[in-house]
Write an enzyme that holds these catalytic residues in place. Sequence first.
Site, PDB file in Angstrom:
ATOM      1  N   ASN A 102       0.831  -1.204   0.000  1.00  0.00           N
ATOM      2  CA  ASN A 102       0.000   0.000   0.000  1.00  0.00           C
ATOM      3  C   ASN A 102       0.869   1.260   0.000  1.00  0.00           C
ATOM      4  O   ASN A 102       1.980   1.258   0.516  1.00  0.00           O
ATOM      5  CB  ASN A 102      -0.889   0.032   1.243  1.00  0.00           C
ATOM      6  CG  ASN A 102      -1.790  -1.166   1.335  1.00  0.00           C
ATOM      7  OD1 ASN A 102      -2.338  -1.625   0.345  1.00  0.00           O
ATOM      8  ND2 ASN A 102      -1.943  -1.704   2.536  1.00  0.00           N
ATOM      9  N   HIS A 103       0.329   2.342  -0.561  1.00  0.00           N
ATOM     10  CA  HIS A 103       0.934   3.680  -0.498  1.00  0.00           C
ATOM     11  C   HIS A 103       2.343   3.714  -1.090  1.00  0.00           C
ATOM     12  O   HIS A 103       3.217   4.402  -0.565  1.00  0.00           O
ATOM     13  CB  HIS A 103       0.947   4.207   0.939  1.00  0.00           C
ATOM     14  CG  HIS A 103      -0.421   4.260   1.548  1.00  0.00           C
ATOM     15  ND1 HIS A 103      -1.320   5.255   1.256  1.00  0.00           N
ATOM     16  CD2 HIS A 103      -1.048   3.407   2.392  1.00  0.00           C
ATOM     17  CE1 HIS A 103      -2.436   5.024   1.919  1.00  0.00           C
ATOM     18  NE2 HIS A 103      -2.301   3.915   2.608  1.00  0.00           N
ATOM     19  N   CYS A 104       2.570   2.988  -2.166  1.00  0.00           N
ATOM     20  CA  CYS A 104       3.877   3.000  -2.839  1.00  0.00           C
ATOM     21  C   CYS A 104       3.863   3.986  -3.999  1.00  0.00           C
ATOM     22  O   CYS A 104       2.822   4.223  -4.604  1.00  0.00           O
ATOM     23  CB  CYS A 104       4.220   1.607  -3.374  1.00  0.00           C
ATOM     24  SG  CYS A 104       4.513   0.399  -2.077  1.00  0.00           S
TER      25      CYS A 104
END
Length: 191
Positions: A102-104
């Site tokens: 997530n959130h890359c």
Amino acid sequence: MMLSPSGRIRKYARLLFQGYRELASLFRWTGRIEGAIDWGVSIDLTGSSSVAIGKGSRVRRGTVVSLRQDQTGPGILRVGENTSIGQYNNFRSVGAPITIGNHCLISQFGSFIATGHGFERKDMLIGEQPEPDAKGITIGSDVWIGTSVTIMPGISIGDGAVIGAGSVVTKDVAAYAIVVGSPARQVSERA
């Protein structure tokens, strides 16, 4: 009734997303697409290979996803939530998963190669040699991958890591490490 410009955009976006769902059923994709895939992304799947794009994530145009099934299993691409994959990235796997958290932030022109080719035997053509064991790639959450990075088979990148532009990642990367170079080496760590 005439739609406002933003209403028309939402209408076309819904139709485009609906089109992806219909294509997925037509070609018997497995997986789920909750995020966005830009027009111009190439997805090539065989067997029971699958793609899953998490909510709020986006795969931008020019990206190539080539997942093949072999005797070890299907190729799989799993992208977590709120991850951005820039233009012209290359994801390739035969019988191994590529997992992104997530959130890359993944910049453009990267290569994520989860499997390779056999080349050891001189008595066989390279294209006829057995493929090495499928190893896959695992990328944690909150990772930033700069432009033109290559990630080799079997690599695991820890949460919060930063991979500098042009790096070739041949060894696992620890959580919150900052790595650069070819081959990539740790130069610092996030505070």
